[in-house]
Design a protein around this motif. Structure first.
Motif, PDB file in Angstrom:
ATOM      1  N   ALA A  42      68.972  69.389  44.705  1.00 54.18           N
ATOM      2  CA  ALA A  42      69.141  68.425  45.858  1.00 54.18           C
ATOM      3  C   ALA A  42      69.103  69.170  46.976  1.00 54.18           C
ATOM      4  O   ALA A  42      69.897  70.239  47.124  1.00 54.18           O
ATOM      5  N   VAL A  43      68.351  69.055  48.195  1.00 54.70           N
ATOM      6  CA  VAL A  43      68.238  69.829  48.994  1.00 54.70           C
ATOM      7  C   VAL A  43      68.557  69.012  50.467  1.00 54.70           C
ATOM      8  O   VAL A  43      67.888  67.997  50.875  1.00 54.70           O
ATOM      9  N   LEU A  60      79.897  71.000  49.099  1.00 55.99           N
ATOM     10  CA  LEU A  60      79.451  70.503  47.643  1.00 55.99           C
ATOM     11  C   LEU A  60      78.574  71.603  47.212  1.00 55.99           C
ATOM     12  O   LEU A  60      78.632  71.998  45.784  1.00 55.99           O
ATOM     13  N   ALA A  61      77.782  72.360  48.218  1.00 59.86           N
ATOM     14  CA  ALA A  61      76.913  73.176  47.770  1.00 59.86           C
ATOM     15  C   ALA A  61      77.462  74.473  47.035  1.00 59.86           C
ATOM     16  O   ALA A  61      77.126  75.247  46.149  1.00 59.86           O
ATOM     17  N   HIS A  66      72.610  73.986  42.018  1.00 66.04           N
ATOM     18  CA  HIS A  66      71.719  73.393  42.241  1.00 66.04           C
ATOM     19  C   HIS A  66      71.778  72.286  43.376  1.00 66.04           C
ATOM     20  O   HIS A  66      70.838  71.677  43.559  1.00 66.04           O
ATOM     21  N   ILE A  67      72.595  72.462  44.202  1.00 62.97           N
ATOM     22  CA  ILE A  67      72.693  71.704  45.805  1.00 62.97           C
ATOM     23  C   ILE A  67      72.479  72.799  46.660  1.00 62.97           C
ATOM     24  O   ILE A  67      73.339  73.517  46.792  1.00 62.97           O
ATOM     25  N   ARG A  68      71.784  72.374  47.522  1.00 54.61           N
ATOM     26  CA  ARG A  68      71.532  73.549  48.698  1.00 54.61           C
ATOM     27  C   ARG A  68      71.754  72.697  50.028  1.00 54.61           C
ATOM     28  O   ARG A  68      71.119  71.510  49.995  1.00 54.61           O
ATOM     29  N   ASN A  88      61.645  74.063  51.989  1.00 60.74           N
ATOM     30  CA  ASN A  88      62.498  74.735  51.238  1.00 60.74           C
ATOM     31  C   ASN A  88      62.770  74.175  49.674  1.00 60.74           C
ATOM     32  O   ASN A  88      63.546  74.745  48.971  1.00 60.74           O
ATOM     33  N   ALA A  89      61.941  73.267  49.287  1.00 59.79           N
ATOM     34  CA  ALA A  89      61.947  72.520  47.962  1.00 59.79           C
ATOM     35  C   ALA A  89      61.161  73.464  47.004  1.00 59.79           C
ATOM     36  O   ALA A  89      60.181  74.230  47.363  1.00 59.79           O
TER      37      ALA A  89
END
Length: 513
Positions: A42-43, A60-61, A66-68, A88-89
């Motif tokens: 998740a971006v 959270l990141a 896997h979260i940015r 950024n993905a």
């Protein structure tokens, strides 16, 4: 793709601005995904939030690799954050989510599998609307190879879809970053027109789309008619650049005539806005009808919308108001004639018709032809509904109270002419009968635990209207037999209280009080 390649299957791109607690439901749904954390990312793009949103996302990141989070200066519009998110993905596919919506638990896994199965550039997952509409007809069934010609894709123009990232890169498909209306339309329409394969996944609710009570609406307070319809012309330009004059272009143009023009000039929506603003909208729409739409665009509309378009093209705002005042009273009158439960199978018999006020919506019938009776004077060809009569249908829809999923039940239906007493010779109205039969063992792919409400959905001559049916069922578990929920009867006063109240009334009469 596999996790070992270090390339996620899906990147979820989320613009966020001063999201506050509204983002928590989305976060929770991402953390519940059946697709493993190593297989998606998740971006979040923080668009210069001034509250605690940025700190919440950083936290959270830090806890979930896997979260940015990408922080940018405030742009004031979702387009730039979405473009930054795509840049950024790393995923094979990209899904655009809003920060206050949320996913079904298996959404990303199912969407990706369906994309791979069909080698699709775009996958549209079934949506549930919470306070806002979603394209119901599109989700009647799975559509592995949906096109703008063979499916109502054009009814789904929000960005909440799965896109192959290399497809977006190849065609340089990006959101226009200037502040403008209908930016989603520009992006999605171009993608539809360039996609080699678009698939629709309808057997699972992938995305929950919400309208928050504190969210602004596109109304007289937020929409400048001249600017809005200039932006609409830009979308029409994209369609025209990729299609030839003819039925397909007419069908696509018809979507904006129906949804962005006619819908604003009808019924309660017309009446609740300031008169001067509605007049501006009508005049801007009239220009586009006269300048941009071929005759086939209007000809393909149902009769009510044809009538509104004709009045709009003539700049007849008074006629639009008269028609809106009449249509504001149109509703479905529906009743349940019978229902039966046999194990997990429910059968419901429903009868319904359209009415305006206390009178059925009338048609004139003569020599096998039908015309709708409206309170405005228009060309008889505009009012002809002969071909449309065969398209009328009555559906029964089940909605799960807990999750908002809606399912069309299998129905057998018929339509009958019923003479209107005292309305003049040759006047009839349409009466619809439907029998719906559904097995709760398979409804909603077997995910039936909870409370199910039933609605009649009537489609007739330009209206698609719902009426709640007085039947509610509950399944104790997935696939369990439905049990009718009977409303609790109002408690009657205890005997002594009723006697006391009656004696008091008698005494008051005797005393002249």
């Amino acid at each position: 793709m596999t996790a070992s390649t270090n390339v996620p299957k899906v990147s979820v791109v989320v613009p966020a601005y001063n999201s506050g607690p509204h983002i928590e439901r989305l976060i929770a749904s991402l953390l519940r995904q059946s697709l493993q954390p190593g297989e998606f990312e998740a971006v979040f793009v923080d668009d210069g939030s001034t509250d605690s949103t940025g700190a919440r996302l950083d936290e959270l990141a830090a806890a979930h690799p896997h979260i940015r989070v990408v922080h940018i200066e405030n742009s004031g519009w979702p387009s730039r954050p979405r473009n930054v998110g795509v840049a950024n993905a790393r995923g094979e596919y990209v899904f655009f989510s809003d920060d206050d919506d949320w996913f079904g638990d298996e959404a990303l896994e199912r969407l990706y599998a369906y994309a791979v199965e069909n080698d699709a550039d775009i996958v549209i997952g079934k949506m549930a609307g919470h306070g806002r509409s979603v394209p119901r007809e599109l989700f009647r069934r799975d559509r592995p190879d949906a096109t703008l010609d063979n499916a109502p894709l054009i009814d789904s123009l929000t960005a909440h879809k799965l896109f192959r990232r290399s497809f977006l890169e190849e065609h340089e498909i990006r959101f226009v970053e200037e502040k403008r209306r209908l930016e989603d339309h520009l992006f999605v329409v171009r993608a539809f027109l360039l996609s080699k394969r678009t698939s629709v996944l309808s057997n699972y609710v992938c995305y929950h789309h919400i309208r928050r009570e504190d969210a602004g609406n596109v109304t007289a307070q937020g929409l400048d008619p001249a600017g809005y319809y200039a932006n609409l012309r830009d979308v029409l330009d994209v369609v025209d650049a990729h299609t030839e004059p003819g039925p397909l272009r007419d069908k696509l143009h018809r979507r904006w005539l129906r949804n962005e023009m006619v819908s604003r000039l009808r019924g309660k929506r017309f009446l609740r806005e300031p008169a001067d603003w509605v007049e501006q909208v009508a005049l801007e729409c009239g220009k586009i009808v006269r300048e941009r739409f071929a005759p086939g665009v209007t000809a393909g509309l149902p009769p009510l919308q044809r009538a509104i378009t004709a009045l709009t093209a003539a700049d007849d705002v008074a006629g639009l108001r008269e028609l809106a005042e009449w249509e504001a009273g149109v509703r479905v009158q529906a009743r349940v004639d019978d229902h039966r439960v046999d194990g997990t199978v429910l059968t419901v018999d429903v009868t319904a018709h359209l009415a305006s006020g206390d009178q059925p919506v009338a048609l004139t019938a003569s020599d096998g032809r039908y015309q709708i009776v409206l309170p405005v004077d228009l060309d008889p060809e505009i009012l002809d509904v002969t071909a449309r009569r065969a398209m009328a249908r009555l559906d029964v829809v089940a909605r799960r109270k807990e999750g908002g999923e809606e399912c069309f039940l299998p129905v057998e239906f018929r339509v009958e002419d019923e003479p209107l007493q005292g309305a003049g010779q040759g006047r009839v109205h349409l009466v619809h009968h439907a029998t719906a039969t559904v097995d709760f063992a398979t409804l909603n792919s077997g995910r039936t635990e909870g409370t199910w409400l039933l609605k009649a959905r009537l489609t007739e001559n330009g209206w698609t209207e719902d009426a709640r049916l007085p039947l509610t069922f509950r399944c104790a578990a997935d696939g369990a037999a439905p049990v009718r929920v009977v409303p609790a009867a109002k408690k009657k006063p205890a005997l002594h209280r009723r006697v006391r109240n009656r004696l008091r009334r008698v005494a008051n009469r005797l005393l002249g009080r």
